[in-house]
Scaffold this motif. Sequence first.
Motif, short mmCIF file in Angstrom:
data_model
loop_
_atom_site.label_atom_id
_atom_site.label_comp_id
_atom_site.label_asym_id
_atom_site.label_seq_id
_atom_site.Cartn_x
_atom_site.Cartn_y
_atom_site.Cartn_z
N ALA A 54 -1.95 -6.29 -1.84
CA ALA A 54 -1.45 -5.03 -1.28
C ALA A 54 -1.46 -3.93 -2.35
N GLN A 55 -1.01 -4.25 -3.55
CA GLN A 55 -0.98 -3.25 -4.61
C GLN A 55 -2.39 -2.83 -5.03
N ARG B 61 0.70 -13.27 5.34
CA ARG B 61 0.67 -14.69 4.97
C ARG B 61 0.12 -15.55 6.10
N THR C 174 -1.75 -13.28 -5.01
CA THR C 174 -0.63 -13.23 -4.09
C THR C 174 -0.81 -12.09 -3.09
N VAL C 175 -0.07 -12.18 -2.00
CA VAL C 175 -0.16 -11.13 -0.99
C VAL C 175 0.25 -9.78 -1.58
N SER C 176 1.32 -9.77 -2.38
CA SER C 176 1.78 -8.51 -2.97
C SER C 176 0.74 -7.94 -3.94
N ALA C 177 0.02 -8.82 -4.66
CA ALA C 177 -1.02 -8.34 -5.58
C ALA C 177 -2.17 -7.70 -4.82
N ASN D 288 4.85 -0.25 -1.35
CA ASN D 288 6.03 -0.89 -0.76
C ASN D 288 5.62 -2.14 0.02
N PRO D 289 6.00 -3.35 -0.44
CA PRO D 289 5.60 -4.59 0.25
C PRO D 289 6.07 -4.65 1.70
N PHE E 7 3.86 -2.49 3.79
CA PHE E 7 2.57 -3.16 3.96
C PHE E 7 2.64 -4.24 5.04
N SER E 8 3.68 -5.07 4.99
CA SER E 8 3.81 -6.15 5.97
C SER E 8 3.93 -5.59 7.39
N CYS F 233 -7.53 -5.25 2.63
CA CYS F 233 -6.54 -6.31 2.41
C CYS F 233 -6.84 -7.52 3.28
#
Length: 325
Positions: A287-288, A311, A282-285, A294-295, A298-299, A269
Amino acid sequence: MNLRVTTAAVPDGEKAGHWGRAVSYALAPVEVVPLADGPFDGRLESHRLGSLRVSTLEADATRLSRTPGLIARSAGAEAQVAVGVQVSGHAVLTQDGRRAEVAPGDLVLYDTARPYSVDYPQRFRSHVFHLPHRLLGVPEADIRRVTGRGVTSRESLGAVLLPFLDTLADAAPSYPSAVGDLLAGSVADLFLTLVGELAGRPAAGPDEAGAHLVRLVRAHIDRHLGDPGLTPQGIADAHRISVRYLHRLFENEGVTVGRLIQRRRLEECARELGRRSRSAPTVSAVAQRWGFVNPAHFSRAFRAAYGTSPREWRARCTEEARTAG
């Protein structure tokens, strides 16, 4: 999978075929040809101890042949190194241009990846041990060099190996899974020594064999990082070992299997978020893509590892790239 098969309840004309199908299912696809006229009688018992398959075959005079056609039709099956221990009767194994005559109390080594035949000219009983090539971690050339070779109980390694394997086969049904897995590791070490001795060179020791398996597990983790279902249990199942043994392998690695999975996901990541791109995901993309479901988790994990949010990491890497450019 444990398997017990007998031809007792099968019509005489179908007994050899019934037994042959059982042998093919438990070991590797083979052609079975009875070597005597009249009724045929055969029995098979097969058990798994971790990555090791332990089978006992007892039957009337028979020829088992692993042909090029059968090998081609089972191309997706994992290649196995096999060691046969002759309990009663005689056997003649032919592979790679070598012919081994095996008497009671002797053993012979062969390879399911290449054609072979085994003739049992009279009623026999034999234990057969199958272990995947990949768990031995020895060069293919060494395996080819030693197939079709017999070992007697009068030889140094045979004097140790034969009684152990004979006892192991007889007691295989009684071992709990954790004990069986540890015993499978011991057998792998002994097979390594056997291959090395027959090949005329030192074999990898137990430490090197364990290191080889750790490398296989690490490669498996890297290939499946994006799978959110990647777990120690799934990894152990993929390598036919117990979770307990998997964790034991990583005791000297400085990281648990679960922590390694998370660390490698975070590294990928961070690498992707730090990449300069006109159309950054995106950050969520990201991570997935690397297995984080779970975002929020992950953060938190990313901040704990890198001291900053995903970010903020991306913004900093972007600025550093712009400044350097």
